[in-house]
Each structure stands twice: as structure tokens, then as C-alpha cells.
Design a protein around this motif. Sequence first.
Motif, PDB file in Angstrom:
ATOM      1  N   GLN A  62       0.827  -1.204   0.000  1.00 48.27           N
ATOM      2  CA  GLN A  62       0.000   0.000   0.000  1.00 48.27           C
ATOM      3  C   GLN A  62       0.866   1.261   0.000  1.00 48.27           C
ATOM      4  OE1 GLN A  62      -3.074  -0.002   2.965  1.00 48.27           O
ATOM      5  NE2 GLN A  62      -3.617   2.129   2.627  1.00 48.27           N
ATOM      6  N   ALA A  63       1.926   1.237   0.812  1.00 46.63           N
ATOM      7  CA  ALA A  63       2.807   2.406   0.890  1.00 46.63           C
ATOM      8  C   ALA A  63       3.520   2.648  -0.439  1.00 46.63           C
ATOM      9  CB  ALA A  63       3.818   2.213   2.011  1.00 46.63           C
ATOM     10  N   LEU A  64       4.051   1.596  -1.062  1.00 47.76           N
ATOM     11  CA  LEU A  64       4.754   1.763  -2.328  1.00 47.76           C
ATOM     12  C   LEU A  64       3.809   2.218  -3.439  1.00 47.76           C
ATOM     13  CD1 LEU A  64       7.183  -1.302  -2.350  1.00 47.76           C
ATOM     14  CD2 LEU A  64       7.743   1.101  -1.952  1.00 47.76           C
ATOM     15  N   ALA A  65       2.577   1.676  -3.427  1.00 46.56           N
ATOM     16  CA  ALA A  65       1.603   2.114  -4.435  1.00 46.56           C
ATOM     17  C   ALA A  65       1.308   3.595  -4.288  1.00 46.56           C
ATOM     18  CB  ALA A  65       0.317   1.293  -4.310  1.00 46.56           C
ATOM     19  N   GLY A  66       1.203   4.061  -3.037  1.00 45.53           N
ATOM     20  CA  GLY A  66       0.961   5.482  -2.803  1.00 45.53           C
ATOM     21  C   GLY A  66       2.129   6.337  -3.258  1.00 45.53           C
ATOM     22  N   ILE A  67       3.335   5.866  -2.992  1.00 45.17           N
ATOM     23  CA  ILE A  67       4.528   6.611  -3.419  1.00 45.17           C
ATOM     24  C   ILE A  67       4.603   6.659  -4.949  1.00 45.17           C
ATOM     25  CG2 ILE A  67       7.046   6.563  -3.472  1.00 45.17           C
ATOM     26  CD1 ILE A  67       6.898   5.333  -0.625  1.00 45.17           C
ATOM     27  N   ASP A  68       4.384   5.495  -5.591  1.00 47.28           N
ATOM     28  CA  ASP A  68       4.445   5.455  -7.053  1.00 47.28           C
ATOM     29  C   ASP A  68       3.387   6.359  -7.672  1.00 47.28           C
ATOM     30  OD1 ASP A  68       6.530   3.662  -6.948  1.00 47.28           O
ATOM     31  OD2 ASP A  68       5.267   1.897  -7.200  1.00 47.28           O
ATOM     32  N   ARG A  69       2.193   6.336  -7.087  1.00 51.09           N
ATOM     33  CA  ARG A  69       1.116   7.169  -7.621  1.00 51.09           C
ATOM     34  C   ARG A  69       1.462   8.654  -7.471  1.00 51.09           C
ATOM     35  NH1 ARG A  69      -2.391   4.721  -5.216  1.00 51.09           N
ATOM     36  NH2 ARG A  69      -2.689   6.032  -3.394  1.00 51.09           N
ATOM     37  N   CYS A  70       2.033   9.012  -6.323  1.00 50.43           N
ATOM     38  CA  CYS A  70       2.424  10.407  -6.094  1.00 50.43           C
ATOM     39  C   CYS A  70       3.490  10.839  -7.092  1.00 50.43           C
ATOM     40  CB  CYS A  70       2.913  10.572  -4.663  1.00 50.43           C
ATOM     41  SG  CYS A  70       3.431  12.257  -4.260  1.00 50.43           S
ATOM     42  N   VAL A  71       4.468   9.969  -7.324  1.00 55.35           N
ATOM     43  CA  VAL A  71       5.534  10.291  -8.269  1.00 55.35           C
ATOM     44  C   VAL A  71       4.961  10.452  -9.679  1.00 55.35           C
ATOM     45  CG1 VAL A  71       7.624   9.401  -9.382  1.00 55.35           C
ATOM     46  CG2 VAL A  71       7.358   9.233  -6.902  1.00 55.35           C
ATOM     47  N   ASP A  72       4.029   9.547 -10.052  1.00 54.39           N
ATOM     48  CA  ASP A  72       3.401   9.662 -11.371  1.00 54.39           C
ATOM     49  C   ASP A  72       2.675  10.992 -11.521  1.00 54.39           C
ATOM     50  OD1 ASP A  72       4.316   7.228 -12.205  1.00 54.39           O
ATOM     51  OD2 ASP A  72       2.466   6.142 -11.730  1.00 54.39           O
ATOM     52  N   GLU A  73       1.984  11.405 -10.438  1.00 51.16           N
ATOM     53  CA  GLU A  73       1.262  12.670 -10.492  1.00 51.16           C
ATOM     54  C   GLU A  73       2.226  13.850 -10.605  1.00 51.16           C
ATOM     55  OE1 GLU A  73      -1.107  12.515  -6.989  1.00 51.16           O
ATOM     56  OE2 GLU A  73      -2.573  11.105  -7.833  1.00 51.16           O
TER      57      GLU A  73
END
Length: 329
Positions: free
Chosen positions: A93-104
Amino acid sequence: MYRPSMAARSSLPRSAAARRRRPIQLASLRGFDVAAKKLSFTLAAEDLALTQSSISRQIGALERQVGKALFVRKTRALELTPAGARLHAAVSQALAGIDRCVDEIRGVGLPPRVSLSTYASFASLWLVPRLAAFQRVHPQIEIRIDASDRQVDLQADAIDVAVRRCLPQHVAGLTDARQLCEEFVTPALSPRLLERHGRALSGPHDLSQLPLIDMDEEWPSARASSWTRWFDSAGVTALTPSAGRLTFSFIDQAVQAAIRGQGVVMGRSPLLEDSIANGQLVAPFPPLRLATGYRYYLLVHPGRAGTPEVSAFVHWLVEEFDRGPQRFS
């Protein structure tokens, strides 16, 4: 303000002080996440372009830092321990949130995008023909479709929206699962095949004179919509087709074969309804619909539900289900 002296701090229990001084290193978390998903160090190494020994060393170091075994290592197999499963839930969950933030962050100035996971048959027969209408209203929103039969974890896989066909008990624990429709099956065939047959179909038993299109019953969901179940529900038993059968693994293949006049398909709603509305297929016995027990559900990533693009897409999708069958030129 009171501050404990060095002597006082050194008198703290060793385990409590150690816990506060031992944050884990983050470098191995990506390898752990992929290994936990794949249940294979080798496959994790391939995904991350590393060697298998590098992944193994990362996991070993992480286990030493956590103080617990994270995997049960078996011959040619891995299993997560209870501690490993608990850690993976938090890490993914944490990595998905980080990846999503970076994509944004990387996508600043780029068009907003909605990622959708659903079944290939639903995408080709129901969703894709309707997408042009959504794009006319929202030309600035890009839609990315992951059409496969795998069930994704919205948060771990960074998917915004999922449409799933399943039994109610499969989503019983998901409080945010929204039912879109119930599934029914009924026979359908091309008007050309009916014309070649040369006779009106007076009852379900007449279907035995036409080729029947089957779904591969290796899949449990196919057995729920089988000809045997439908004939039983229509009061027809021990019927042997005299014109042969065709068997397919995917419902979109079966529907296309029926449209070409190759046989009678046991069509599923909502996938069948547009073809009937378009006149490509006819349902000879509309009242004889059989409920399969399956339903279509909508799931939305909780962290993305409030964004304008996801909110617009979800609103449109629900309206399309409520609107019913459409005619497409």
C-alpha cells in the motif's frame, strides 16, 4: 521541560531502547514487495532486473532487521509467514501510494488519466463501444484499460476503477463494492441463421435442430450459464442437438460466432443486449431468462474516488448501466 539524563536514558529497558533505535532500511522493500506478489525470488529478480541472489540477500537482510522470518522457503515454492503477510499489506500500500504520487508529480501539465481493470469480454462487448460517448463529453481525460481475467488489488496495483463479475459472497467483505446489475442468460442467434433454418422456433426444444455454441465448462462461471441449466429451467430435458456444437473459452468469441450465423449462443446480460438492440442477434424466447447468480460490481480506489477524472468516469459508467442497451452505428 524535564529531559532525562544520559544515565536515566541508559537505564531504559534494552528492548524498548533498541526498538526506538532500529528503523529498518528501505532499500529492500521493493524487492520484498515483488517477491511477495510473485512468491518467487527468481520472478522478482526478473521484474526488477536483478539477480536471484541479490533478491535473496535483500530479503535476508530485511528479515534480520524485522527480527522475524517473512517467507517459508520450500522446494521450488515460497509462502508468506503471518509476519510476512502483515508486512506486505503495509509495504504494498505504501509503495503504491509513493508510485502514484511520483506519477502525479511527473505528470504535471499532462492530461488526467483513469485506469480501469475489467474482463476482456466485458471491455470488448460493452465498454469499448460506449467509450466514444464519454470521450466526446470529457476529451481531456485519458482512459487506460487493463483487460484481463486477473483480479487486481486496486491500491497495490494503482488501479482507479474495477468492474468485476462475481458471486455476491466474493465481495461480501468489501463495503465499497457497488452492484451494477444482475446477470441473466437466454439463447440468441443471428437473423440470418434463423432465415436459413426456414422454420419458426415454436419452443425451446426446436433449438436442438440448430448448432449450439457452448462455453468451456472448465470455468465454474461457465457452468452457471450452461445450456443444460437453461434447458432444465425451460422444462426441456434429455435433449441432444442434431446440428453439432461449437465450444469457446471466452464469451466475446462466442457472441461473434453467433453474429456470423454459426450457431445459437447462450448469451449473458449485459453483454448480449447491445447486439440484440442493434438487430445483429435475436432472442427467440425473451421471457425464458435464467439468473446465473453472478453480478457485476464496481470498485473504486478510495484514494482516487474524489478526483475529478475518476468521479466523472464513475458517474458516467453508472449512468450507462442504468440506461440499458444502446444502438451503435
